[in-house]
Design a protein around this motif. Structure first.
Motif, PDB file in Angstrom:
ATOM      1  N   HIS A 173      10.585  -4.012  -3.046  1.00  0.00           N
ATOM      2  CA  HIS A 173      10.410  -3.429  -4.378  1.00  0.00           C
ATOM      3  C   HIS A 173       9.260  -2.426  -4.418  1.00  0.00           C
ATOM      4  O   HIS A 173       8.869  -1.976  -5.488  1.00  0.00           O
ATOM      5  CB  HIS A 173      10.160  -4.534  -5.414  1.00  0.00           C
ATOM      6  CG  HIS A 173      11.377  -5.329  -5.751  1.00  0.00           C
ATOM      7  ND1 HIS A 173      11.877  -6.332  -4.927  1.00  0.00           N
ATOM      8  CD2 HIS A 173      12.230  -5.272  -6.813  1.00  0.00           C
ATOM      9  CE1 HIS A 173      12.950  -6.859  -5.469  1.00  0.00           C
ATOM     10  NE2 HIS A 173      13.198  -6.241  -6.616  1.00  0.00           N
ATOM     11  N   LYS A 174       8.712  -2.102  -3.235  1.00  0.00           N
ATOM     12  CA  LYS A 174       7.606  -1.148  -3.134  1.00  0.00           C
ATOM     13  C   LYS A 174       6.374  -1.592  -3.942  1.00  0.00           C
ATOM     14  O   LYS A 174       5.619  -0.774  -4.453  1.00  0.00           O
ATOM     15  CB  LYS A 174       8.050   0.241  -3.621  1.00  0.00           C
ATOM     16  CG  LYS A 174       9.325   0.750  -2.949  1.00  0.00           C
ATOM     17  CD  LYS A 174       9.020   1.515  -1.709  1.00  0.00           C
ATOM     18  CE  LYS A 174      10.224   2.262  -1.165  1.00  0.00           C
ATOM     19  NZ  LYS A 174      11.406   1.449  -0.886  1.00  0.00           N
ATOM     20  N   GLN A 175       6.171  -2.898  -4.041  1.00  0.00           N
ATOM     21  CA  GLN A 175       5.020  -3.440  -4.765  1.00  0.00           C
ATOM     22  C   GLN A 175       4.014  -4.031  -3.776  1.00  0.00           C
ATOM     23  O   GLN A 175       3.616  -5.187  -3.866  1.00  0.00           O
ATOM     24  CB  GLN A 175       5.467  -4.499  -5.777  1.00  0.00           C
ATOM     25  CG  GLN A 175       6.372  -3.957  -6.865  1.00  0.00           C
ATOM     26  CD  GLN A 175       6.818  -5.034  -7.832  1.00  0.00           C
ATOM     27  OE1 GLN A 175       6.373  -6.170  -7.772  1.00  0.00           O
ATOM     28  NE2 GLN A 175       7.722  -4.676  -8.731  1.00  0.00           N
ATOM     29  N   THR A 176       3.612  -3.207  -2.819  1.00  0.00           N
ATOM     30  CA  THR A 176       2.781  -3.723  -1.739  1.00  0.00           C
ATOM     31  C   THR A 176       1.345  -4.007  -2.178  1.00  0.00           C
ATOM     32  O   THR A 176       0.638  -4.763  -1.515  1.00  0.00           O
ATOM     33  CB  THR A 176       2.768  -2.724  -0.568  1.00  0.00           C
ATOM     34  OG1 THR A 176       2.455  -1.409  -1.068  1.00  0.00           O
ATOM     35  CG2 THR A 176       4.132  -2.676   0.108  1.00  0.00           C
ATOM     36  N   ARG A 177       0.907  -3.402  -3.300  1.00  0.00           N
ATOM     37  CA  ARG A 177      -0.447  -3.694  -3.758  1.00  0.00           C
ATOM     38  C   ARG A 177      -0.589  -5.166  -4.140  1.00  0.00           C
ATOM     39  O   ARG A 177      -1.663  -5.755  -3.978  1.00  0.00           O
ATOM     40  CB  ARG A 177      -0.802  -2.809  -4.947  1.00  0.00           C
ATOM     41  CG  ARG A 177      -0.988  -1.343  -4.577  1.00  0.00           C
ATOM     42  CD  ARG A 177      -1.480  -0.524  -5.750  1.00  0.00           C
ATOM     43  NE  ARG A 177      -1.645   0.880  -5.378  1.00  0.00           N
ATOM     44  CZ  ARG A 177      -2.070   1.821  -6.206  1.00  0.00           C
ATOM     45  NH1 ARG A 177      -2.381   1.507  -7.457  1.00  0.00           N
ATOM     46  NH2 ARG A 177      -2.193   3.068  -5.791  1.00  0.00           N
ATOM     47  N   ALA A 178       0.484  -5.755  -4.638  1.00  0.00           N
ATOM     48  CA  ALA A 178       0.446  -7.178  -4.983  1.00  0.00           C
ATOM     49  C   ALA A 178       0.225  -8.032  -3.737  1.00  0.00           C
ATOM     50  O   ALA A 178      -0.434  -9.078  -3.790  1.00  0.00           O
ATOM     51  CB  ALA A 178       1.754  -7.588  -5.670  1.00  0.00           C
ATOM     52  N   VAL A 179       0.758  -7.582  -2.602  1.00  0.00           N
ATOM     53  CA  VAL A 179       0.542  -8.299  -1.338  1.00  0.00           C
ATOM     54  C   VAL A 179      -0.931  -8.264  -0.968  1.00  0.00           C
ATOM     55  O   VAL A 179      -1.516  -9.281  -0.569  1.00  0.00           O
ATOM     56  CB  VAL A 179       1.393  -7.670  -0.214  1.00  0.00           C
ATOM     57  CG1 VAL A 179       1.106  -8.349   1.118  1.00  0.00           C
ATOM     58  CG2 VAL A 179       2.871  -7.757  -0.549  1.00  0.00           C
ATOM     59  N   LEU A 216       8.476  -8.231  -2.121  1.00  0.00           N
ATOM     60  CA  LEU A 216       7.543  -7.259  -2.689  1.00  0.00           C
ATOM     61  C   LEU A 216       7.610  -5.927  -1.936  1.00  0.00           C
ATOM     62  O   LEU A 216       7.532  -4.855  -2.546  1.00  0.00           O
ATOM     63  CB  LEU A 216       6.120  -7.823  -2.651  1.00  0.00           C
ATOM     64  CG  LEU A 216       5.847  -8.973  -3.617  1.00  0.00           C
ATOM     65  CD1 LEU A 216       4.480  -9.593  -3.338  1.00  0.00           C
ATOM     66  CD2 LEU A 216       5.929  -8.504  -5.063  1.00  0.00           C
ATOM     67  N   TRP A 256       8.292 -14.082  -0.058  1.00  0.00           N
ATOM     68  CA  TRP A 256       8.010 -13.210  -1.192  1.00  0.00           C
ATOM     69  C   TRP A 256       7.364 -11.909  -0.750  1.00  0.00           C
ATOM     70  O   TRP A 256       7.522 -10.873  -1.406  1.00  0.00           O
ATOM     71  CB  TRP A 256       7.117 -13.933  -2.200  1.00  0.00           C
ATOM     72  CG  TRP A 256       7.902 -14.752  -3.171  1.00  0.00           C
ATOM     73  CD1 TRP A 256       7.970 -16.111  -3.243  1.00  0.00           C
ATOM     74  CD2 TRP A 256       8.753 -14.267  -4.216  1.00  0.00           C
ATOM     75  NE1 TRP A 256       8.815 -16.507  -4.251  1.00  0.00           N
ATOM     76  CE2 TRP A 256       9.309 -15.391  -4.871  1.00  0.00           C
ATOM     77  CE3 TRP A 256       9.106 -12.994  -4.652  1.00  0.00           C
ATOM     78  CZ2 TRP A 256      10.188 -15.270  -5.923  1.00  0.00           C
ATOM     79  CZ3 TRP A 256       9.990 -12.879  -5.717  1.00  0.00           C
ATOM     80  CH2 TRP A 256      10.515 -14.006  -6.347  1.00  0.00           C
ATOM     81  N   VAL A 257       6.636 -11.931   0.353  1.00  0.00           N
ATOM     82  CA  VAL A 257       6.041 -10.697   0.864  1.00  0.00           C
ATOM     83  C   VAL A 257       7.124  -9.664   1.161  1.00  0.00           C
ATOM     84  O   VAL A 257       6.981  -8.473   0.846  1.00  0.00           O
ATOM     85  CB  VAL A 257       5.201 -10.986   2.132  1.00  0.00           C
ATOM     86  CG1 VAL A 257       4.929  -9.703   2.918  1.00  0.00           C
ATOM     87  CG2 VAL A 257       3.880 -11.644   1.750  1.00  0.00           C
ATOM     88  N   TYR A 295       5.438 -17.934   0.537  1.00  0.00           N
ATOM     89  CA  TYR A 295       4.613 -16.720   0.538  1.00  0.00           C
ATOM     90  C   TYR A 295       5.188 -15.667   1.465  1.00  0.00           C
ATOM     91  O   TYR A 295       5.321 -14.489   1.099  1.00  0.00           O
ATOM     92  CB  TYR A 295       3.189 -17.082   0.948  1.00  0.00           C
ATOM     93  CG  TYR A 295       2.267 -15.891   1.080  1.00  0.00           C
ATOM     94  CD1 TYR A 295       1.840 -15.203  -0.050  1.00  0.00           C
ATOM     95  CD2 TYR A 295       1.831 -15.454   2.330  1.00  0.00           C
ATOM     96  CE1 TYR A 295       0.998 -14.112   0.064  1.00  0.00           C
ATOM     97  CE2 TYR A 295       0.990 -14.370   2.445  1.00  0.00           C
ATOM     98  CZ  TYR A 295       0.573 -13.698   1.311  1.00  0.00           C
ATOM     99  OH  TYR A 295      -0.251 -12.614   1.434  1.00  0.00           O
ATOM    100  N   HIS A 326      -3.532  -7.107   3.909  1.00  0.00           N
ATOM    101  CA  HIS A 326      -2.794  -8.357   4.107  1.00  0.00           C
ATOM    102  C   HIS A 326      -3.061  -8.944   5.495  1.00  0.00           C
ATOM    103  O   HIS A 326      -3.393 -10.132   5.638  1.00  0.00           O
ATOM    104  CB  HIS A 326      -1.301  -8.073   3.908  1.00  0.00           C
ATOM    105  CG  HIS A 326      -0.384  -9.168   4.344  1.00  0.00           C
ATOM    106  ND1 HIS A 326      -0.317 -10.397   3.726  1.00  0.00           N
ATOM    107  CD2 HIS A 326       0.527  -9.218   5.362  1.00  0.00           C
ATOM    108  CE1 HIS A 326       0.585 -11.150   4.326  1.00  0.00           C
ATOM    109  NE2 HIS A 326       1.111 -10.462   5.317  1.00  0.00           N
TER     110      HIS A 326
END
Length: 293
Positions: free
Chosen positions: A256-262, A253, A249-250, A246, A128
């Motif tokens: 929610h421990k969804q850092t791969r989406a970042v 994410l 939303w980072v 953006y 990122h």
């Protein structure tokens, strides 16, 4: 890590500097690498201080970096040019780094499991941050190679004025993120929508004022000899509102421990940025770079 990366950049500088065309491998560039290493320490320490709620120490470190660094940079620039300016910034950042490390230092406690878990969660943020760096650098490299160094200066002058709003967006994220991450789930419901509405209003109104007054603003901060197209100010300003969404939303994410989406989102934006720059700068010059942004 930062010391190793800085040493590698200094050792290989005469090779990678060729990517910048007419920009020479100079004392200013070498000092900029040292400055970057120190900035990595300061940024990390400021994150720790912010998370701990230590506002006074946070303010002291920031003041040393900004006031002392900028003052020394301006003073030294009169005599030593670009190298003096970067050297002054380096001196201020070195003082800030010393204060930051003193304020946050604790004896290291190495736990392999904790380090592994932390790396698994945070490595996408490395992608990122590198993508953000590429977004900031890519347009200037393309402009320099396709249009010339003088065009980079004109583009940067207009971009920096509009970037004041980007600082506002980043400040919104910095202010609410620690509180949001610390709250329990029921307390988070509706927070994002509220922040998007309030943050949007806080960004749209200054953006409209800045665009409306762009001829006056550019006359003050970038005299006629800079030849800055007012369109650059308006186009970069138009990108601020999507960036607000953006940045907010980072944090969600991350929560929610969804850092791969970042990593995917930022990396994709960086790739599109380079491709868009090469296309739009070829067609429309420096205004094209602002349209791409």
């Amino acid at each position: 890590i930062s010391l190793g990366a800085g040493a590698a950049l200094l050792a290989t500088g005469p090779w990678w500097i060729r990517a910048f065309g007419a920009v020479p491998w100079s004392e200013a560039m070498r000092l900029a690498i040292v400055l970057a290493v120190l900035l990595s320490w300061v940024t990390t320490a400021l994150g720790v201080l912010r998370a701990a709620g230590r506002a006074a120490a946070f303010g002291l470190v920031t003041a040393l970096q900004g006031v002392l660094g900028l003052g020394a940079g301006i003073a030294l620039a009169h005599r030593f040019g670009a190298a003096g300016y970067v050297g002054g910034l380096t001196l201020g950042t070195a003082a800030a780094a010393g204060a930051a490390l003193a304020a946050t230092w604790t004896p290291p406690r190495w736990h392999r499991a904790a380090i592994g878990a932390g790396l698994a969660l945070s490595w996408p943020f490395l992608v990122h941050r590198l993508a953000i760096w590429l977004l900031a650098l890519g347009d200037r490299v393309v402009i320099e190679n396709l249009v010339g160094v003088a065009a980079v200066g004109r583009y940067s002058a207009g971009y920096v004025v509009a970037a004041a709003l980007l600082v506002l967006v980043d400040s919104v994220q910095s202010a609410w993120a620690p509180r949001y991450l610390a709250d329990r789930k029921p307390e988070k419901d509706g927070v994002l929508e509220l922040l998007l509405n309030l943050g949007g209003a806080a960004v749209v109104i200054p953006s409209a004022v800045l665009v409306a007054l762009s001829p006056v603003v550019l006359t003050i901060v970038a005299p006629d000899r800079y030849e800055v197209p007012p369109a650059i100010l308006g186009l970069v300003t138009a990108a601020v509102l999507p960036q607000l969404a953006y940045f907010l939303w980072v944090v969600v994410l991350l929560d929610h421990k969804q850092t791969r989406a970042v990593a995917v989102a930022s990396g994709s934006a960086a790739v599109l940025n380079l491709g868009g720059n090469m296309l739009f700068v070829t067609i429309a010059g420096i205004e094209g770079a602002a349209e791409r942004w």
